[in-house]
Design an enzyme around this catalytic site. Structure first.
Site, short mmCIF file in Angstrom:
data_model
loop_
_atom_site.label_atom_id
_atom_site.label_comp_id
_atom_site.label_asym_id
_atom_site.label_seq_id
_atom_site.Cartn_x
_atom_site.Cartn_y
_atom_site.Cartn_z
N GLU A 1 7.14 0.34 12.28
CA GLU A 1 6.41 -0.19 13.42
C GLU A 1 6.51 -1.71 13.45
OE1 GLU A 1 3.03 3.13 14.22
OE2 GLU A 1 2.52 1.70 12.67
N CYS B 1 4.66 -9.19 14.47
CA CYS B 1 4.46 -8.75 13.10
C CYS B 1 5.61 -7.81 12.75
CB CYS B 1 3.10 -8.05 13.01
SG CYS B 1 2.70 -7.50 11.36
N CYS C 1 6.02 1.68 1.57
CA CYS C 1 5.70 0.57 0.67
C CYS C 1 5.44 1.13 -0.71
CB CYS C 1 4.46 -0.17 1.18
SG CYS C 1 4.16 -1.76 0.37
N CYS D 1 -1.77 -0.51 -2.27
CA CYS D 1 -3.05 -1.21 -2.16
C CYS D 1 -4.06 -0.22 -1.57
CB CYS D 1 -2.91 -2.45 -1.28
SG CYS D 1 -1.71 -3.62 -1.93
N CYS E 1 -5.02 -0.11 2.28
CA CYS E 1 -3.95 -0.24 3.28
C CYS E 1 -3.37 1.12 3.62
CB CYS E 1 -2.85 -1.16 2.73
SG CYS E 1 -1.48 -1.36 3.88
N GLY F 1 5.63 -2.75 4.35
CA GLY F 1 6.49 -3.12 3.23
C GLY F 1 6.12 -4.43 2.57
N GLU F 2 6.74 -4.68 1.43
CA GLU F 2 6.53 -5.93 0.69
C GLU F 2 7.82 -6.75 0.81
OE1 GLU F 2 4.26 -7.88 -0.92
OE2 GLU F 2 6.06 -9.09 -1.16
N SER G 1 4.22 -12.94 4.16
CA SER G 1 3.04 -12.54 3.40
C SER G 1 3.45 -11.66 2.23
CB SER G 1 2.09 -11.77 4.33
OG SER G 1 0.94 -11.36 3.62
N SER H 1 -1.77 -12.17 -0.11
CA SER H 1 -2.81 -11.15 0.06
C SER H 1 -3.64 -11.11 -1.22
CB SER H 1 -2.16 -9.78 0.32
OG SER H 1 -1.52 -9.79 1.58
N LEU H 2 -4.70 -11.89 -1.25
CA LEU H 2 -5.45 -12.04 -2.50
C LEU H 2 -6.50 -10.94 -2.67
CD1 LEU H 2 -5.66 -13.95 -4.95
CD2 LEU H 2 -7.53 -15.10 -3.76
N HIS H 3 -7.48 -10.91 -1.81
CA HIS H 3 -8.44 -9.79 -1.69
C HIS H 3 -9.44 -9.61 -2.82
CE1 HIS H 3 -5.97 -8.93 1.67
NE2 HIS H 3 -5.02 -8.31 1.02
N ASN I 1 -9.93 -3.03 8.50
CA ASN I 1 -9.63 -2.14 9.62
C ASN I 1 -9.55 -0.72 9.11
OD1 ASN I 1 -9.27 -4.18 11.70
ND2 ASN I 1 -7.46 -4.80 10.54
N CYS J 1 -4.09 -5.00 11.25
CA CYS J 1 -3.62 -5.19 9.87
C CYS J 1 -3.95 -3.96 9.03
CB CYS J 1 -4.33 -6.36 9.21
SG CYS J 1 -4.07 -7.90 10.01
#
Ligand code: SAH
Length: 381
Positions: free
Chosen positions: A108, A121, A128, A132, A135, A183-184, A215, A237-239, A314, A357
């Protein structure tokens, strides 16, 4: 595991009838291709202009090329786009495409329009590996890396959809790119780098490195190379602010813990107060959203030119988290702001079409899941 282990170089894609896809070739490869058809190198430059500045896909319309060359190209080459499998628009104007590639795999891409600009985006992998916990894409296993043609193809398809050929000098609806789709990107660095160099080329799509943000969840060994080779903006992407929680939420932390990640950030080439790293922080109710964690975040950011982007969680079907309350988000943001860091709260965009996101997942996978028998305990994904 080395980052190289995750990257695969792709031979240029070939269409069903054996033609070479020219999108995704760098300038040297395009020259070599022109030479293989018996043409001088400067023809590659003309081709580049038609493909990336004008967005032309039909060789016959490339009128500055000799008729004989155009005929050879039509026989041996193609300038394609990913197939648009689904095209949906949110009530807020956000648009999401499900794109299908030559082998049937899908990703996407999401376009987020704003008043005087717009951001695309872009996805870097089908699925992936990072898993996480919050996600949606993380619940889809990695199928494969995208090649340069498939990454550049997302940008070109968007230009088609927005009617932005030839490449407009300003006032673009597609002005910015974030590598924040599926993906990363740093686990597919070679292909992402090749694609972004094509996108940044001033004689083509011409989106400058200042308008591109990559990112990463923290593939530490690839961060320096990203800055040195591409010079794009970096987002992390710390979180979570301690290893115990981050090990759980962002499992790549077990390999590259927070201290190592912050060291790589401090060393990111080209940082200044005008060029800061963005730290993304998803706001999960009662998980990572306390005032103490906001203060710990400020302490972590010491000595890093940084800004913070708070992302209200989200939701997606079966997600084991809830979005923090507005009050908790405001309090967290204020603490970070008062410590001297910009800390905007990211407005969710395209939620009604699952384009926000962390909500991306190939529709085909979603549909297949919906058809599959549900596990006995009812747990989703
Ligand atoms: N793998 C890269 C690129 C993906 S970027 C990375 O992790 O940075 C997608 C961003 O959305 C990341 O910051 C991710 O952590 C965030 N995100 C993922 N799921 C989310 C969700 N459900 N709600 C809000 N943000 C989410």
């Amino acid at each position: 595991m080395s980052t190289a282990g995750h990257s695969q170089q792709f031979a240029p894609p070939v269409t069903d009838d054996g033609r070479t896809e020219l999108i995704g070739l760098d300038r040297a490869e395009l020259e070599a291709f022109a030479a293989s058809l018996g043409e001088p190198a400067f023809r590659a430059r003309q081709l580049w202009h038609w493909i990336y500045h004008r967005g032309v896909t039909d060789f016959d319309a490339m009128t500055s090329l000799a008729k004989s060359f155009r005929a050879k190209l039509a026989e041996r080459a193609a300038v394609g786009r990913p197939t648009v499998a689904i095209d949906r628009q949110s009530i807020d104007g956000t648009r999401k495409w499900l794109l299908r590639f030559l082998d049937g795999q899908e990703v996407e891409s999401v376009h987020i329009p704003e008043e005087d600009r717009g951001t695309l985006c872009v996805s870097s992998q089908v699925g992936c590996t990072l898993t996480c916990k919050f996600c949606h894409t993380g619940t889809q296993r990695l199928v494969r890396n995208l090649g340069p043609a498939e990454i550049v193809g997302q940008v070109m398809m968007t230009r088609d959809a927005l009617g932005e050929w030839p490449s407009p000098p300003d006032g673009r609806l597609l002005s910015n790119i974030v590598m924040m789709g599926m993906g990363e990107p740093l686990y597919n660095f070679d292909n992402v780098a090749k694609a972004l160099k094509i996108v940044m080329d001033g004689e083509g799509i011409s989106i400058s490195k200042r308008r591109i943000t990559l990112s990463t969840a923290g593939v530490v060994p690839a961060i320096e190379r990203c800055g040195r080779e591409l010079g794009v903006n970096l987002a992390i992407s710390l979180h979570a602010v301690n290893d115990e929680l981050r090990d759980h939420l962002v499992p790549i932390n077990r390999k590259y813990p927070i201290a190592e990640l912050m060291r790589a950030c401090r060393d990111y080439p080209g940082l200044s107060n005008a060029r800061r790293i963005t730290f993304e922080y998803v706001m999960l109710k009662d998980v990572n959203d306390s005032p103490a964690e906001a203060r710990a975040l400020v302490a972590l950011l010491k000595d890093v030119p940084a800004k913070v982007n708070l992302i209200p969680f989200n939701p997606w079907p079966g997600a084991p988290f809830e979005r923090s309350t507005d009050a908790a988000i405001r309090k967290f943001s204020n603490i970070v702001f008062e410590a001297g860091y910009s800390s905007p709260v990211r407005t969710p965009r395209g939620e009604d079409i699952m384009a926000a996101c962390g909500q991306l997942k190939s529709e085909s996978v979603r549909a297949a899941k919906a058809r599959a028998p549900k596990p006995a305990d009812g747990a989703a994904a």
